[in-house]
Design an enzyme around this catalytic site. Structure first.
Site, PDB file in Angstrom:
ATOM      1  N   ASP A 108       0.834  -1.210   0.000  1.00 52.16           N
ATOM      2  CA  ASP A 108       0.000   0.000   0.000  1.00 52.16           C
ATOM      3  C   ASP A 108       0.867   1.258   0.000  1.00 52.16           C
ATOM      4  O   ASP A 108       2.041   1.216   0.376  1.00 52.16           O
ATOM      5  CB  ASP A 108      -0.883   0.041   1.250  1.00 52.16           C
ATOM      6  CG  ASP A 108      -1.819  -1.141   1.325  1.00 52.16           C
ATOM      7  OD1 ASP A 108      -2.170  -1.693   0.280  1.00 52.16           O
ATOM      8  OD2 ASP A 108      -2.189  -1.507   2.461  1.00 52.16           O
TER       9      ASP A 108
HETATM   10  N1  URA Z   1      -1.062  -6.042   3.868  1.00 56.24           N
HETATM   11  C1  URA Z   1      -1.571  -4.794   3.884  1.00 56.24           C
HETATM   12  O1  URA Z   1      -2.584  -4.544   4.502  1.00 56.24           O
HETATM   13  N2  URA Z   1      -0.925  -3.831   3.221  1.00 56.24           N
HETATM   14  C2  URA Z   1       0.229  -4.046   2.541  1.00 56.24           C
HETATM   15  O2  URA Z   1       0.783  -3.114   1.959  1.00 56.24           O
HETATM   16  C3  URA Z   1       0.756  -5.342   2.532  1.00 56.24           C
HETATM   17  C4  URA Z   1       0.093  -6.326   3.214  1.00 56.24           C
END
Ligand code: URA
Length: 245
Positions: A108
């Site tokens: 993310d």
């Molecule tokens: N899980 C998440 O919630 N976000 C990420 O970026 C990676 C794994």
């Protein structure tokens, strides 16, 4: 990046003919570069930009496969191009390395840590497919302190809107001021999985960092830095994903 080489070398590398035989093909007028017949041996061509034809059939060179490990900072999108021109993880690479490169899986916008990038679609597919159960470890700072029962839920599976998660692990590394630091291990990669799992148990994630993927970890890489995988690491990934015995 320029990939200039002599035309006969290009034709030999492209498997058309030996260098000698390629020179004969050129002299006999059977080779076109960008639509024009070229009869002069030694003409320089750009291996990845020029259109080169033998008897009107296009010849291409396979691009060398490349593998990079990046320590992703916050604020970079895990995508190749953003329609709103926001910074992407590709922006952390010099322009000459960007061509053909894409991220393996996704972190993310505000997640930091280990991200692989490659131009090898086959291994990218395998590393992200749940069938291969590639192990990923995350450090998550969460609001609240989970009970032993909550932690057991990571093993049992947590119901998200797209189904149950497969067995995972979570341990509390530290806890203070009503927040906890968890080490979470996943073997699949649903979208925003760590955040959704924690939230489903009632613990919003405050920050998230991926610290390892399979046997790879960040080592001394600082945020925004990347390095190429070593031949031994690439070989190991191939074995792990069944691309090599
Ligand atoms: N899980 C998440 O919630 N976000 C990420 O970026 C990676 C794994």
């Amino acid at each position: 990046m320029s990939n200039l080489m002599r035309l006969q070398k290009f034709l030999a590398a492209g498997g058309v003919a030996s260098r000698r035989a390629a020179e004969k093909l050129i002299e006999s007028g059977r080779i076109k570069v960008n639509g024009r017949v070229v009869k002069k041996t030694g003409t320089k061509v750009d291996a990845f930009r020029d259109k080169i034809e033998v008897d009107n059939c296009i010849v291409t060179l396979a691009e060398k496969k490349r593998y990079y490990l990046l320590n992703k900072p916050r604020g970079y999108l895990t995508t190749v191009k953003d329609p709103f021109r926001r910074p992407t993880v590709l922006d952390l690479f010099p322009e000459e390395l960007q061509k053909g490169l894409f991220p393996v899986g996704r972190l993310d916008l505000n997640t930091t840590g280990l991200l692989l990038l490659t131009n090898d679609g086959e291994i990218a597919f395998r590393l992200t497919h749940p069938r291969f159960k590639i192990k990923k470890k995350y450090l998550a700072k969460i609001k609240g302190i989970p009970t032993e029962r909550d932690l057991q839920m990571f093993k049992k599976g947590i119901l998200l809107e797209d189904g149950y998660t497969s067995p995972a692990e979570a341990v509390v590394l530290s806890a203070d001021n009503g927040n906890a630091q968890l080490l979470i291990t996943l073997y699949e990669g649903k979208k925003r999985q760590v955040k959704r799992m924690c939230k489903a148990l009632g613990y919003p994630v405050l920050s998230l960092k991926r610290i390892s993927l399979a046997f790879l970890n960040l080592g001394g890489l600082r945020q925004g830095e990347y390095r190429e995988l070593t031949p031994a690491e690439i070989e190991k990934l191939f074995v792990l994903t069944g691309l090599k015995k």
